[in-house]
Design a protein around this motif. Sequence first.
Motif, PDB file in Angstrom:
ATOM      1  N   LEU A   1       0.877  -1.325  -0.018  1.00 52.70           N
ATOM      2  CA  LEU A   1      -0.189  -0.001  -0.195  1.00 52.70           C
ATOM      3  C   LEU A   1       0.818   1.234  -0.048  1.00 52.70           C
ATOM      4  CD1 LEU A   1      -2.788   1.426   0.256  1.00 52.70           C
ATOM      5  CD2 LEU A   1      -2.622   1.202   2.684  1.00 52.70           C
ATOM      6  N   LEU A   2       2.030   1.143   0.852  1.00 50.95           N
ATOM      7  CA  LEU A   2       2.944   2.364   0.905  1.00 50.95           C
ATOM      8  C   LEU A   2       3.611   2.522  -0.417  1.00 50.95           C
ATOM      9  CD1 LEU A   2       4.235   2.194   4.434  1.00 50.95           C
ATOM     10  CD2 LEU A   2       2.981   3.804   3.473  1.00 50.95           C
ATOM     11  N   LEU A   3       3.856   1.491  -0.985  1.00 46.76           N
ATOM     12  CA  LEU A   3       4.583   1.565  -2.642  1.00 46.76           C
ATOM     13  C   LEU A   3       3.585   2.254  -3.658  1.00 46.76           C
ATOM     14  CD1 LEU A   3       6.634  -1.708  -2.611  1.00 46.76           C
ATOM     15  CD2 LEU A   3       7.418   0.435  -2.527  1.00 46.76           C
ATOM     16  N   SER A   4       2.252   1.972  -3.235  1.00 48.94           N
ATOM     17  CA  SER A   4       1.229   2.398  -4.186  1.00 48.94           C
ATOM     18  C   SER A   4       1.051   4.057  -3.913  1.00 48.94           C
ATOM     19  CB  SER A   4       0.012   1.739  -4.369  1.00 48.94           C
ATOM     20  OG  SER A   4      -0.724   1.924  -3.154  1.00 48.94           O
ATOM     21  N   MET A   5       1.210   4.303  -2.888  1.00 50.34           N
ATOM     22  CA  MET A   5       1.173   5.852  -1.996  1.00 50.34           C
ATOM     23  C   MET A   5       2.166   6.555  -2.784  1.00 50.34           C
ATOM     24  SD  MET A   5      -0.830   4.999   1.425  1.00 50.34           S
ATOM     25  CE  MET A   5      -0.396   6.800   1.980  1.00 50.34           C
ATOM     26  N   PHE A   6       3.268   5.996  -2.443  1.00 48.77           N
ATOM     27  CA  PHE A   6       4.549   6.818  -2.688  1.00 48.77           C
ATOM     28  C   PHE A   6       5.405   6.016  -4.045  1.00 48.77           C
ATOM     29  CE2 PHE A   6       3.617   7.291   1.808  1.00 48.77           C
ATOM     30  CZ  PHE A   6       3.570   8.674   1.815  1.00 48.77           C
ATOM     31  N   PRO A   7       4.936   6.244  -5.032  1.00 45.26           N
ATOM     32  CA  PRO A   7       5.568   5.451  -6.216  1.00 45.26           C
ATOM     33  C   PRO A   7       7.218   5.948  -6.510  1.00 45.26           C
ATOM     34  CG  PRO A   7       4.101   7.223  -7.061  1.00 45.26           C
ATOM     35  CD  PRO A   7       4.086   7.166  -5.517  1.00 45.26           C
TER      36      PRO A   7
ATOM     37  N   GLN B   1      11.670   4.505   0.237  1.00 50.19           N
ATOM     38  CA  GLN B   1      12.950   3.658   0.053  1.00 50.19           C
ATOM     39  C   GLN B   1      12.354   2.643   0.884  1.00 50.19           C
ATOM     40  OE1 GLN B   1      16.425   5.646   0.768  1.00 50.19           O
ATOM     41  NE2 GLN B   1      16.442   6.561  -1.196  1.00 50.19           N
ATOM     42  N   VAL B   2      11.993   1.283   0.287  1.00 51.97           N
ATOM     43  CA  VAL B   2      11.975  -0.059   0.877  1.00 51.97           C
ATOM     44  C   VAL B   2      13.085  -0.788   0.922  1.00 51.97           C
ATOM     45  CG1 VAL B   2      10.477  -2.005   1.038  1.00 51.97           C
ATOM     46  CG2 VAL B   2       9.441   0.135   0.393  1.00 51.97           C
ATOM     47  N   ASP B   3      13.569  -1.694   1.988  1.00 51.02           N
ATOM     48  CA  ASP B   3      14.684  -2.520   2.063  1.00 51.02           C
ATOM     49  C   ASP B   3      14.320  -3.575   1.086  1.00 51.02           C
ATOM     50  OD1 ASP B   3      17.220  -3.445   2.929  1.00 51.02           O
ATOM     51  OD2 ASP B   3      16.039  -5.011   3.889  1.00 51.02           O
ATOM     52  N   GLU B   4      15.035  -3.672   0.035  1.00 47.10           N
ATOM     53  CA  GLU B   4      14.643  -4.692  -1.096  1.00 47.10           C
ATOM     54  C   GLU B   4      14.721  -6.104  -0.404  1.00 47.10           C
ATOM     55  OE1 GLU B   4      16.590  -3.786  -4.756  1.00 47.10           O
ATOM     56  OE2 GLU B   4      16.199  -1.746  -4.548  1.00 47.10           O
TER      57      GLU B   4
ATOM     58  N   PHE C   1      11.643   0.486   6.218  1.00 45.42           N
ATOM     59  CA  PHE C   1      11.461   1.491   4.806  1.00 45.42           C
ATOM     60  C   PHE C   1      11.824   2.887   5.319  1.00 45.42           C
ATOM     61  CE2 PHE C   1       7.196   0.758   6.684  1.00 45.42           C
ATOM     62  CZ  PHE C   1       6.627   1.851   6.875  1.00 45.42           C
ATOM     63  N   ASN C   2      11.799   3.823   4.597  1.00 48.02           N
ATOM     64  CA  ASN C   2      12.128   5.053   4.985  1.00 48.02           C
ATOM     65  C   ASN C   2      11.274   6.003   4.012  1.00 48.02           C
ATOM     66  OD1 ASN C   2      14.354   4.396   6.372  1.00 48.02           O
ATOM     67  ND2 ASN C   2      15.824   4.739   4.656  1.00 48.02           N
ATOM     68  N   ILE C   3      10.511   7.001   4.661  1.00 47.12           N
ATOM     69  CA  ILE C   3       9.761   7.918   4.060  1.00 47.12           C
ATOM     70  C   ILE C   3      10.360   9.175   4.199  1.00 47.12           C
ATOM     71  CG2 ILE C   3       7.373   9.140   4.063  1.00 47.12           C
ATOM     72  CD1 ILE C   3       6.207   6.379   5.052  1.00 47.12           C
ATOM     73  N   LYS C   4      10.727   9.974   3.102  1.00 51.67           N
ATOM     74  CA  LYS C   4      11.276  11.150   2.894  1.00 51.67           C
ATOM     75  C   LYS C   4      10.057  12.092   2.770  1.00 51.67           C
ATOM     76  CE  LYS C   4      15.506   9.680   1.090  1.00 51.67           C
ATOM     77  NZ  LYS C   4      16.462   9.839  -0.005  1.00 51.67           N
ATOM     78  N   LEU C   5       9.934  13.196   3.662  1.00 53.88           N
ATOM     79  CA  LEU C   5       9.014  14.230   3.796  1.00 53.88           C
ATOM     80  C   LEU C   5       9.510  15.555   3.206  1.00 53.88           C
ATOM     81  CD1 LEU C   5       7.634  13.681   7.367  1.00 53.88           C
ATOM     82  CD2 LEU C   5       6.937  12.716   5.436  1.00 53.88           C
ATOM     83  N   LYS C   6       8.641  16.034   2.420  1.00 49.75           N
ATOM     84  CA  LYS C   6       9.043  17.011   1.632  1.00 49.75           C
ATOM     85  C   LYS C   6       8.557  18.622   2.550  1.00 49.75           C
ATOM     86  CE  LYS C   6       9.415  15.499  -3.036  1.00 49.75           C
ATOM     87  NZ  LYS C   6       9.028  15.702  -4.268  1.00 49.75           N
ATOM     88  N   VAL C   7       9.380  19.513   2.613  1.00 54.17           N
ATOM     89  CA  VAL C   7       9.041  20.757   3.423  1.00 54.17           C
ATOM     90  C   VAL C   7       9.334  21.855   2.548  1.00 54.17           C
ATOM     91  CG1 VAL C   7       9.317  19.626   5.812  1.00 54.17           C
ATOM     92  CG2 VAL C   7      11.181  20.719   4.829  1.00 54.17           C
TER      93      VAL C   7
END
Length: 149
Positions: free
Chosen positions: A16-22, A28-31, A55-61
């Motif tokens: 679900l996260l991969l579809s939200m953050f393509p 970045q998901v640990d492969e 996984f890591n989610i990078k937030l834009k500010v």
Amino acid sequence: MTCSEEAEAQFAEIELLLSMFPSEEELQVDELSHAELRAYVEGSAHTPPSIRPQFNIKLKVENPAVSITLLCTYPTDYPKVLPDIAVRVKVLTWKRIMIRHREDVPFDNTWTEERTDSLRKFTGFHEASFDTHGTRGKSMDLGQLLSVP
């Protein structure tokens, strides 16, 4: 919930996260952990993954000089147990920090420990001292921090 059901829930959430953050710039998901989890959920592997999914989610500010990253690692029992989440913030600009409030307290012969405690802004802290040289010459043994109650 069995281990297989927990693994399925973990896999579904990562998908679900991969579809939200393509974009890999956002997620970045640990492969390796993702591949092991996929194999276990799909039945091609009969043993649970050896690496916890992360996984890591990078937030834009608004400020391009500031970078915020959420690092998440699932425990084996997730979703019954909360994940390990850390936040990494990188700021390339420095700001001057000023003390805007100052309290002067007179010190006299009637000073007591209760009076000191009444002035504390934070509770639950205590002083801990360590051998700064440790057993390795000039570097402190940071493992000593684990012995502090």
